[in-house]
Design a protein around this motif. Structure first.
Motif, PDB file in Angstrom:
ATOM      1  N   ASP A   1     -25.791  -7.584 -15.581  1.00  0.00           N
ATOM      2  CA  ASP A   1     -24.935  -6.450 -15.237  1.00  0.00           C
ATOM      3  C   ASP A   1     -25.605  -5.716 -14.079  1.00  0.00           C
ATOM      4  OD1 ASP A   1     -22.828  -4.749 -15.298  1.00  0.00           O
ATOM      5  OD2 ASP A   1     -23.413  -3.680 -17.113  1.00  0.00           O
ATOM      6  N   SER A   2     -25.410  -6.255 -12.886  1.00  0.00           N
ATOM      7  CA  SER A   2     -26.081  -5.727 -11.702  1.00  0.00           C
ATOM      8  C   SER A   2     -25.108  -5.743 -10.533  1.00  0.00           C
ATOM      9  CB  SER A   2     -27.316  -6.584 -11.387  1.00  0.00           C
ATOM     10  OG  SER A   2     -27.959  -6.114 -10.226  1.00  0.00           O
ATOM     11  N   TYR A   3     -24.818  -4.558  -9.990  1.00  0.00           N
ATOM     12  CA  TYR A   3     -23.863  -4.448  -8.890  1.00  0.00           C
ATOM     13  C   TYR A   3     -24.015  -3.076  -8.254  1.00  0.00           C
ATOM     14  CZ  TYR A   3     -21.180  -1.991 -12.553  1.00  0.00           C
ATOM     15  OH  TYR A   3     -20.795  -1.141 -13.564  1.00  0.00           O
ATOM     16  N   TYR A   4     -23.369  -2.904  -7.092  1.00  0.00           N
ATOM     17  CA  TYR A   4     -23.338  -1.576  -6.489  1.00  0.00           C
ATOM     18  C   TYR A   4     -21.985  -0.951  -6.770  1.00  0.00           C
ATOM     19  CZ  TYR A   4     -24.481   2.344  -3.571  1.00  0.00           C
ATOM     20  OH  TYR A   4     -24.769   3.623  -3.146  1.00  0.00           O
TER      21      TYR A   4
ATOM     22  N   GLY B   1     -14.242   8.974 -23.969  1.00  0.00           N
ATOM     23  CA  GLY B   1     -13.150   9.740 -23.390  1.00  0.00           C
ATOM     24  C   GLY B   1     -13.240   9.798 -21.880  1.00  0.00           C
ATOM     25  N   THR B   2     -14.445   9.994 -21.362  1.00  0.00           N
ATOM     26  CA  THR B   2     -14.663  10.021 -19.912  1.00  0.00           C
ATOM     27  C   THR B   2     -15.413   8.770 -19.511  1.00  0.00           C
ATOM     28  OG1 THR B   2     -14.724  12.430 -19.851  1.00  0.00           O
ATOM     29  CG2 THR B   2     -15.710  11.250 -17.993  1.00  0.00           C
ATOM     30  N   VAL B   3     -14.855   8.029 -18.558  1.00  0.00           N
ATOM     31  CA  VAL B   3     -15.453   6.781 -18.093  1.00  0.00           C
ATOM     32  C   VAL B   3     -15.687   6.874 -16.596  1.00  0.00           C
ATOM     33  CG1 VAL B   3     -14.387   5.435 -19.936  1.00  0.00           C
ATOM     34  CG2 VAL B   3     -13.168   5.737 -17.759  1.00  0.00           C
ATOM     35  N   GLN B   4     -16.254   5.822 -16.032  1.00  0.00           N
ATOM     36  CA  GLN B   4     -16.446   5.740 -14.593  1.00  0.00           C
ATOM     37  C   GLN B   4     -15.424   4.769 -14.016  1.00  0.00           C
ATOM     38  OE1 GLN B   4     -18.798   7.531 -12.719  1.00  0.00           O
ATOM     39  NE2 GLN B   4     -19.020   8.609 -14.687  1.00  0.00           N
ATOM     40  N   ALA B   5     -14.752   5.190 -12.934  1.00  0.00           N
ATOM     41  CA  ALA B   5     -13.781   4.343 -12.251  1.00  0.00           C
ATOM     42  C   ALA B   5     -14.119   4.324 -10.774  1.00  0.00           C
ATOM     43  CB  ALA B   5     -12.359   4.866 -12.465  1.00  0.00           C
ATOM     44  N   GLY B   6     -14.098   3.140 -10.193  1.00  0.00           N
ATOM     45  CA  GLY B   6     -14.443   3.086  -8.781  1.00  0.00           C
ATOM     46  C   GLY B   6     -14.422   1.690  -8.200  1.00  0.00           C
ATOM     47  N   MET B   7     -15.051   1.552  -7.029  1.00  0.00           N
ATOM     48  CA  MET B   7     -15.137   0.287  -6.301  1.00  0.00           C
ATOM     49  C   MET B   7     -16.536  -0.295  -6.487  1.00  0.00           C
ATOM     50  SD  MET B   7     -13.346   1.918  -2.926  1.00  0.00           S
ATOM     51  CE  MET B   7     -14.135   3.478  -3.339  1.00  0.00           C
ATOM     52  N   PHE B   8     -16.602  -1.625  -6.473  1.00  0.00           N
ATOM     53  CA  PHE B   8     -17.906  -2.260  -6.654  1.00  0.00           C
ATOM     54  C   PHE B   8     -17.983  -3.526  -5.808  1.00  0.00           C
ATOM     55  CE2 PHE B   8     -15.401  -4.944  -9.325  1.00  0.00           C
ATOM     56  CZ  PHE B   8     -16.063  -6.164  -9.378  1.00  0.00           C
ATOM     57  N   ALA B   9     -19.209  -4.010  -5.628  1.00  0.00           N
ATOM     58  CA  ALA B   9     -19.444  -5.300  -4.980  1.00  0.00           C
ATOM     59  C   ALA B   9     -20.707  -5.904  -5.576  1.00  0.00           C
ATOM     60  CB  ALA B   9     -19.592  -5.140  -3.467  1.00  0.00           C
ATOM     61  N   THR B  10     -20.710  -7.217  -5.728  1.00  0.00           N
ATOM     62  CA  THR B  10     -21.877  -7.923  -6.247  1.00  0.00           C
ATOM     63  C   THR B  10     -21.784  -9.379  -5.835  1.00  0.00           C
ATOM     64  OG1 THR B  10     -23.254  -8.280  -8.216  1.00  0.00           O
ATOM     65  CG2 THR B  10     -20.872  -8.545  -8.482  1.00  0.00           C
ATOM     66  N   SER B  11     -22.912 -10.074  -5.851  1.00  0.00           N
ATOM     67  CA  SER B  11     -22.933 -11.473  -5.448  1.00  0.00           C
ATOM     68  C   SER B  11     -24.072 -12.171  -6.175  1.00  0.00           C
ATOM     69  CB  SER B  11     -23.123 -11.598  -3.929  1.00  0.00           C
ATOM     70  OG  SER B  11     -23.041 -12.940  -3.515  1.00  0.00           O
ATOM     71  N   PRO B  12     -23.782 -13.186  -7.006  1.00  0.00           N
ATOM     72  CA  PRO B  12     -24.836 -13.849  -7.773  1.00  0.00           C
ATOM     73  C   PRO B  12     -25.730 -14.706  -6.896  1.00  0.00           C
ATOM     74  CG  PRO B  12     -22.758 -14.974  -8.093  1.00  0.00           C
ATOM     75  CD  PRO B  12     -22.456 -13.737  -7.289  1.00  0.00           C
ATOM     76  N   LEU B  13     -26.824 -15.148  -7.470  1.00  0.00           N
ATOM     77  CA  LEU B  13     -27.726 -16.041  -6.758  1.00  0.00           C
ATOM     78  C   LEU B  13     -27.005 -17.327  -6.380  1.00  0.00           C
ATOM     79  CD1 LEU B  13     -30.903 -15.647  -8.997  1.00  0.00           C
ATOM     80  CD2 LEU B  13     -30.594 -14.723  -6.697  1.00  0.00           C
ATOM     81  N   ALA B  14     -27.229 -17.780  -5.148  1.00  0.00           N
ATOM     82  CA  ALA B  14     -26.694 -19.076  -4.730  1.00  0.00           C
ATOM     83  C   ALA B  14     -27.527 -20.163  -5.397  1.00  0.00           C
ATOM     84  CB  ALA B  14     -26.757 -19.198  -3.211  1.00  0.00           C
ATOM     85  N   PHE B  15     -26.853 -21.145  -5.984  1.00  0.00           N
ATOM     86  CA  PHE B  15     -27.515 -22.194  -6.753  1.00  0.00           C
ATOM     87  C   PHE B  15     -27.389 -23.518  -6.017  1.00  0.00           C
ATOM     88  CE2 PHE B  15     -27.171 -25.332 -10.374  1.00  0.00           C
ATOM     89  CZ  PHE B  15     -28.530 -25.345 -10.642  1.00  0.00           C
TER      90      PHE B  15
ATOM     91  N   SER C   1     -25.360  -6.743  -4.696  1.00  0.00           N
ATOM     92  CA  SER C   1     -25.891  -8.049  -5.062  1.00  0.00           C
ATOM     93  C   SER C   1     -26.158  -8.076  -6.554  1.00  0.00           C
ATOM     94  CB  SER C   1     -27.178  -8.341  -4.290  1.00  0.00           C
ATOM     95  OG  SER C   1     -27.685  -9.622  -4.614  1.00  0.00           O
ATOM     96  N   GLY C   2     -26.121  -9.267  -7.145  1.00  0.00           N
ATOM     97  CA  GLY C   2     -26.340  -9.416  -8.574  1.00  0.00           C
ATOM     98  C   GLY C   2     -25.174 -10.159  -9.199  1.00  0.00           C
ATOM     99  N   ASP C   3     -24.836  -9.821 -10.410  1.00  0.00           N
ATOM    100  CA  ASP C   3     -23.716 -10.467 -11.084  1.00  0.00           C
ATOM    101  C   ASP C   3     -23.297  -9.617 -12.275  1.00  0.00           C
ATOM    102  OD1 ASP C   3     -21.757 -12.314 -11.530  1.00  0.00           O
ATOM    103  OD2 ASP C   3     -23.052 -13.829 -12.431  1.00  0.00           O
ATOM    104  N   ILE C   4     -22.044  -9.783 -12.649  1.00  0.00           N
ATOM    105  CA  ILE C   4     -21.529  -9.191 -13.879  1.00  0.00           C
ATOM    106  C   ILE C   4     -20.973 -10.351 -14.692  1.00  0.00           C
ATOM    107  CG2 ILE C   4     -20.035  -7.448 -14.900  1.00  0.00           C
ATOM    108  CD1 ILE C   4     -19.717  -6.195 -12.139  1.00  0.00           C
ATOM    109  N   GLY C   5     -21.684 -10.767 -15.714  1.00  0.00           N
ATOM    110  CA  GLY C   5     -21.230 -11.908 -16.490  1.00  0.00           C
ATOM    111  C   GLY C   5     -22.264 -12.322 -17.517  1.00  0.00           C
ATOM    112  N   PRO C   6     -21.919 -13.281 -18.362  1.00  0.00           N
ATOM    113  CA  PRO C   6     -22.840 -13.720 -19.410  1.00  0.00           C
ATOM    114  C   PRO C   6     -23.987 -14.555 -18.844  1.00  0.00           C
ATOM    115  CG  PRO C   6     -20.877 -15.085 -19.415  1.00  0.00           C
ATOM    116  CD  PRO C   6     -20.625 -13.994 -18.420  1.00  0.00           C
TER     117      PRO C   6
END
Length: 532
Positions: free
Chosen positions: A85-88, A219-233, A301-306
């Motif tokens: 769980d790593s992103y901007y 009740g209060t959450v964060q909403a916005g824009m994000f960007a991330t990119s996993p390691l190239a394999f 940079s990073g990834d959001i996933g299992p």
């Protein structure tokens, strides 16, 4: 005077009682031969001991860190799975129900070149490029703590628009790449714990992509824009045996405009921050938020996933239940020898005539032998697998190795299915022994149809495509019962044995059962037709 003779009528009727007596006789025969009993116990001990000790030998784990410190690096999602769980994020608070809508006008990136390839420049210099699962879009998340519940709509490098949620959920939206000439409009709406994702090619005609239920959303959450990119394999070799390859850093930059947040605080400002740790490893102005005249550029940079097995997308040491079942190969070999000898020894010593004279119904005799050897293999094999999986996982945890969460139903399935695989393979060995009547020939035949294909499939002797074919159509497919973690389309990784197999666990087991059923039927037919 004529004498009348009354024919003899046995008090014991054939049927279930007769088969029960036959089972008892075959069990007595099995347990009174000490070598067989000792052998099957050694097979179970090999499964248990190797499974507990081997996965941890020679591991440096987390260097000087303690096991607890290693495991503290692990973020877990709402369902308990290990996640990245790593992103901007550029976000504002969203109190209660509401929505966020944006237009994505471009998605670009930078990638560090494959270090395996020759290059004339510095290896660490990033060059233009976009990995397939680079992501830029909008997100609603419970918090910025890694592992928080979330739902997101995004443009990706090569997989079109996607709706992803809670790390494992992934739904396809509009296909194609995003650009200034072909932008994508994205929208997320919140109604309580329900988040709905939409996309549009023109901003007027919207299509629902999917619905996510985020239990316990604040009740209060964060909403916005994000960007991330996993390691190239970059895999080193096209074989299952190569456990990984080269991993290179990458960045993704998304450009947004027409940003509308409904439900946020009036006059709220977009605040940028790194979520997680991977993006923080990049120095300089690349990572971050830039905005001017209603245009937003987010780079992350990073990834959001299992996290997947083989450690290709994790910053900590991972393991699976399959890591603790290496001893099954040894145990299976021993059980195959014992099962084949259960019938071939009688042929070699001439005792088969006595056995058939006592039980002329030869099909029932073979069924009794199959039941005895199969049940013995199942009970001892399951018990050994339970020790290997449960004790081995505990030792791994104490050593700082995170065993990818599967839950107790999966653990029970792996344990019992491993015992069932050993049982059915033993019946296959018994059937082939009945047909060939020679111990060495029978064992060699079973090794050729089960163990040899497994070796060819997992050691990298063959290309991955050939290995996959072998592990689909031979009895070695049954080793798929050891798989405990799913494969995710949205995560690039090394999806090969012993963690992943081309067939689902029960499908692979069914292949072994089919071979065994044919062999058992043929053995029964030959046993009836041939002389002892």
């Amino acid at each position: 005077m004529t004498a009348t003779r009354t024919p003899y009528r046995p008090t014991q009727q054939a049927g279930r009682d007769g088969f029960a007596q036959l089972l008892r006789a075959e069990w007595t025969k099995f347990r009174t031969l000490r070598g067989w009993v000792v052998g099957i116990i050694i097979a179970a001990a090999a499964i248990a001991v190797v499974g507990v000790l081997l996965p941890h030998s020679g591991q440096s784990h987390c260097g000087s860190r303690s096991g607890a410190a290693c495991l503290a690096l692990v973020a877990t999602g709402p369902d308990g799975e290990a996640v990245n769980d790593s992103y901007y994020l550029a976000a504002q608070p969203l109190a209660g129900d509401g929505s966020i809508t944006v237009r994505v006008t471009s998605l670009t990136g930078l990638v560090t070149p494959d270090p395996n390839l020759p290059t004339t420049g510095p290896q660490d210099k990033m060059r233009p490029g976009l990995v397939p699962w680079a992501k830029a879009g909008i997100i609603i998340t419970g918090s910025t703590r890694p592992g928080s519940a979330y739902a997101a709509m995004m443009a990706t490098g090569s997989h079109g628009v996607r709706m992803q949620y809670d790390y494992t959920g992934d739904i396809a939206g509009l296909p194609g790449s995003v650009s200034a000439a072909s932008p994508r409009w994205l929208r997320l709406t919140r109604s309580g714990d329900v988040i709905t994702g939409y996309d549009s090619a023109d901003g007027r005609h919207w299509t629902e992509v999917g619905v996510a239920h985020l239990a316990g959303l604040a009740g209060t959450v964060q909403a916005g824009m994000f960007a991330t990119s996993p390691l190239a394999f970059f895999p080193n070799f096209p074989t299952y045996a190569e456990p990984g390859g080269s991993l290179s850093a990458s960045l993704a930059t998304g450009a947004f405009d027409d940003v509308h947040l409904r439900g946020g605080a009036p006059g709220g400002r977009w605040a940028g921050q790194n979520v997680g740790t991977i993006g923080a490893n990049y120095d300089g102005p690349r990572i971050g938020l830039r905005q001017a005249d209603g245009q937003f550029t987010v780079t992350g940079s990073g990834d959001i996933g299992p996290v997947v097995a083989a450690g290709t997308n994790s910053i900590f040491i991972t393991g699976t239940l399959a890591d603790h079942l290496f001893g099954v190969f040894i145990g299976l070999l021993i059980m195959i020898v014992i099962a084949a000898m259960f019938i071939t020894v009688e042929y070699r010593r001439g005792l088969i005539r006595t056995t058939l004279a006592a039980s002329p119904r030869r099909g029932r005799l073979l069924a009794a032998k199959a039941a005895v050897i199969g049940l013995a293999a199942f009970v001892l094999g399951s018990a050994a697998a339970a020790v290997a999986v449960i004790a081995g996982s505990r030792i791994a945890h104490d050593s700082g190795i995170y065993v990818l969460a599967s839950g107790w139903p999966i653990e029970v399935r792996v344990i019992l299915a491993t015992g069932a695989m050993l049982a059915v393979a033993s019946v296959l060995a018994l059937s082939i022994g009945t047909m060939l009547r020679r111990s060495v020939a029978a064992v060699a035949a079973v090794v050729a149809v089960i163990l040899l294909p497994y070796i060819l499939g997992v050691t990298g002797i063959l290309p991955a495509s050939a290995s996959e074919w072998i592990l689909r159509v031979t009895p070695a497919a049954a080793f798929a019962v050891e798989q405990s973690v799913p494969q995710y389309q949205q995560v690039v990784g090394h999806y090969g044995p012993p963690d992943y197999y081309p067939l689902a666990p029960w499908s692979g087991f069914a292949v072994l059962c089919a071979y065994t059923a044919v062999a058992l039927g043929l053995a029964a037919w030959l046993l009836r037709r041939r002389d002892a």
